[in-house]
Design a protein around this motif. Structure first.
Motif, PDB file in Angstrom:
ATOM      1  N   GLY A 217     -10.107  54.940 -10.607  1.00 41.56           N
ATOM      2  CA  GLY A 217     -11.081  53.910 -10.239  1.00 41.56           C
ATOM      3  C   GLY A 217     -10.807  52.596 -10.944  1.00 41.56           C
ATOM      4  N   SER A 218     -10.449  52.665 -12.229  1.00 39.42           N
ATOM      5  CA  SER A 218     -10.156  51.429 -12.959  1.00 39.42           C
ATOM      6  C   SER A 218      -8.887  50.769 -12.429  1.00 39.42           C
ATOM      7  CB  SER A 218     -10.034  51.708 -14.457  1.00 39.42           C
ATOM      8  OG  SER A 218      -8.878  52.473 -14.730  1.00 39.42           O
ATOM      9  N   ARG A 219      -7.899  51.571 -12.022  1.00 44.32           N
ATOM     10  CA  ARG A 219      -6.676  50.992 -11.442  1.00 44.32           C
ATOM     11  C   ARG A 219      -6.968  50.309 -10.114  1.00 44.32           C
ATOM     12  NH1 ARG A 219      -2.333  55.833 -12.645  1.00 44.32           N
ATOM     13  NH2 ARG A 219      -2.206  55.486 -14.890  1.00 44.32           N
ATOM     14  N   ILE A 220      -7.783  50.938  -9.297  1.00 49.36           N
ATOM     15  CA  ILE A 220      -8.154  50.338  -8.009  1.00 49.36           C
ATOM     16  C   ILE A 220      -8.929  49.052  -8.244  1.00 49.36           C
ATOM     17  CG2 ILE A 220      -9.621  50.644  -5.975  1.00 49.36           C
ATOM     18  CD1 ILE A 220      -8.825  53.617  -6.053  1.00 49.36           C
ATOM     19  N   TRP A 221      -9.854  49.076  -9.184  1.00 46.90           N
ATOM     20  CA  TRP A 221     -10.662  47.890  -9.491  1.00 46.90           C
ATOM     21  C   TRP A 221      -9.768  46.744  -9.973  1.00 46.90           C
ATOM     22  CZ3 TRP A 221     -12.010  45.614 -14.341  1.00 46.90           C
ATOM     23  CH2 TRP A 221     -12.999  44.634 -14.236  1.00 46.90           C
ATOM     24  N   ARG A 222      -8.801  47.048 -10.861  1.00 49.93           N
ATOM     25  CA  ARG A 222      -7.894  46.000 -11.350  1.00 49.93           C
ATOM     26  C   ARG A 222      -7.028  45.447 -10.228  1.00 49.93           C
ATOM     27  NH1 ARG A 222      -4.597  48.653 -15.422  1.00 49.93           N
ATOM     28  NH2 ARG A 222      -6.042  50.359 -15.527  1.00 49.93           N
ATOM     29  N   SER A 223      -6.548  46.310  -9.334  1.00 51.01           N
ATOM     30  CA  SER A 223      -5.694  45.828  -8.246  1.00 51.01           C
ATOM     31  C   SER A 223      -6.487  44.957  -7.273  1.00 51.01           C
ATOM     32  CB  SER A 223      -5.041  46.992  -7.511  1.00 51.01           C
ATOM     33  OG  SER A 223      -6.005  47.737  -6.807  1.00 51.01           O
ATOM     34  N   ARG A 224      -7.738  45.311  -7.005  1.00 53.44           N
ATOM     35  CA  ARG A 224      -8.567  44.472  -6.135  1.00 53.44           C
ATOM     36  C   ARG A 224      -8.878  43.140  -6.798  1.00 53.44           C
ATOM     37  NH1 ARG A 224     -12.827  48.811  -3.586  1.00 53.44           N
ATOM     38  NH2 ARG A 224     -11.308  49.820  -2.234  1.00 53.44           N
ATOM     39  N   ARG A 225      -9.111  43.180  -8.087  1.00 50.12           N
ATOM     40  CA  ARG A 225      -9.391  41.948  -8.815  1.00 50.12           C
ATOM     41  C   ARG A 225      -8.152  41.044  -8.821  1.00 50.12           C
ATOM     42  NH1 ARG A 225     -10.810  42.636 -14.871  1.00 50.12           N
ATOM     43  NH2 ARG A 225      -8.565  42.530 -14.926  1.00 50.12           N
ATOM     44  N   ALA A 226      -6.985  41.632  -8.908  1.00 52.01           N
ATOM     45  CA  ALA A 226      -5.744  40.853  -8.888  1.00 52.01           C
ATOM     46  C   ALA A 226      -5.442  40.345  -7.487  1.00 52.01           C
ATOM     47  CB  ALA A 226      -4.583  41.707  -9.390  1.00 52.01           C
ATOM     48  N   ALA A 227      -5.927  41.028  -6.457  1.00 50.26           N
ATOM     49  CA  ALA A 227      -5.657  40.620  -5.076  1.00 50.26           C
ATOM     50  C   ALA A 227      -6.422  39.362  -4.708  1.00 50.26           C
ATOM     51  CB  ALA A 227      -6.006  41.743  -4.113  1.00 50.26           C
ATOM     52  N   VAL A 228      -7.537  39.114  -5.334  1.00 57.10           N
ATOM     53  CA  VAL A 228      -8.336  37.927  -5.013  1.00 57.10           C
ATOM     54  C   VAL A 228      -7.561  36.644  -5.318  1.00 57.10           C
ATOM     55  CG1 VAL A 228     -10.427  36.656  -5.611  1.00 57.10           C
ATOM     56  CG2 VAL A 228     -10.521  39.117  -5.231  1.00 57.10           C
ATOM     57  N   PRO A 229      -6.969  36.492  -6.493  1.00 58.75           N
ATOM     58  CA  PRO A 229      -6.208  35.271  -6.739  1.00 58.75           C
ATOM     59  C   PRO A 229      -5.019  35.106  -5.801  1.00 58.75           C
ATOM     60  CG  PRO A 229      -6.737  36.321  -8.807  1.00 58.75           C
ATOM     61  CD  PRO A 229      -7.131  37.272  -7.710  1.00 58.75           C
ATOM     62  N   GLU A 230      -4.395  36.205  -5.358  1.00 60.41           N
ATOM     63  CA  GLU A 230      -3.274  36.083  -4.436  1.00 60.41           C
ATOM     64  C   GLU A 230      -3.715  35.418  -3.136  1.00 60.41           C
ATOM     65  OE1 GLU A 230      -1.287  39.782  -3.806  1.00 60.41           O
ATOM     66  OE2 GLU A 230      -1.032  40.133  -5.942  1.00 60.41           O
ATOM     67  N   SER A 231      -4.873  35.789  -2.632  1.00 61.43           N
ATOM     68  CA  SER A 231      -5.356  35.159  -1.403  1.00 61.43           C
ATOM     69  C   SER A 231      -5.701  33.700  -1.673  1.00 61.43           C
ATOM     70  CB  SER A 231      -6.577  35.902  -0.859  1.00 61.43           C
ATOM     71  OG  SER A 231      -7.665  35.801  -1.749  1.00 61.43           O
ATOM     72  N   HIS A 232      -6.194  33.417  -2.852  1.00 67.73           N
ATOM     73  CA  HIS A 232      -6.491  32.027  -3.210  1.00 67.73           C
ATOM     74  C   HIS A 232      -5.202  31.205  -3.249  1.00 67.73           C
ATOM     75  CE1 HIS A 232      -8.342  28.591  -5.101  1.00 67.73           C
ATOM     76  NE2 HIS A 232      -7.455  28.649  -6.066  1.00 67.73           N
ATOM     77  N   TYR A 233      -4.143  31.773  -3.845  1.00 68.96           N
ATOM     78  CA  TYR A 233      -2.861  31.068  -3.896  1.00 68.96           C
ATOM     79  C   TYR A 233      -2.279  30.890  -2.505  1.00 68.96           C
ATOM     80  CZ  TYR A 233      -2.939  31.621  -8.943  1.00 68.96           C
ATOM     81  OH  TYR A 233      -3.276  31.563 -10.260  1.00 68.96           O
ATOM     82  N   ARG A 234      -2.476  31.875  -1.643  1.00 68.97           N
ATOM     83  CA  ARG A 234      -1.983  31.764  -0.263  1.00 68.97           C
ATOM     84  C   ARG A 234      -2.691  30.612   0.449  1.00 68.97           C
ATOM     85  NH1 ARG A 234      -2.980  36.635   1.343  1.00 68.97           N
ATOM     86  NH2 ARG A 234      -0.960  37.406   0.661  1.00 68.97           N
ATOM     87  N   GLU A 235      -4.013  30.530   0.295  1.00 72.79           N
ATOM     88  CA  GLU A 235      -4.772  29.438   0.910  1.00 72.79           C
ATOM     89  C   GLU A 235      -4.327  28.098   0.344  1.00 72.79           C
ATOM     90  OE1 GLU A 235      -8.862  30.277   0.225  1.00 72.79           O
ATOM     91  OE2 GLU A 235      -8.863  32.067   1.496  1.00 72.79           O
TER      92      GLU A 235
END
Length: 85
Positions: free
Chosen positions: A26-44
């Motif tokens: 669960g903590s790994r999934i939470w960290r990966s989702r948290r890291a995915a948010v900035p990637e979409s921000h950088y893409r935008e």
């Protein structure tokens, strides 16, 4: 200890192992989702930068065309002034 006691010990150990594995996953999934948010921000941000760059290129092209037109007019005006002299 009898067989029933050993079964309880093994069952309890298995249960706690399962809980620990679920917490870790669960903590790994939470960290990966948290890291995915900035990637979409950088893409935008990158897409916005590309749009701005394309707009700047269009404006630069228009400016170059206007400058060419002005140079042509100045050359014509110079010819006219030389003819007047």
């Amino acid at each position: 200890m009898n067989v029933r006691a050993w079964a309880d010990v093994i069952g309890t150990a298995g249960f706690f192992t399962l809980v620990i594995v679920l917490i870790i996953q669960g903590s790994r999934i939470w960290r990966s989702r948290r890291a995915a948010v900035p990637e979409s921000h950088y893409r935008e941000l990158a897409e916005h930068a590309v749009r701005v760059q394309e707009e700047t290129e269009r404006q630069l092209r228009e400016t170059a065309e206007r400058l060419t037109e002005i140079n042509t007019r100045v050359a014509t005006l110079e010819r006219i002034l030389k003819d007047v002299d």
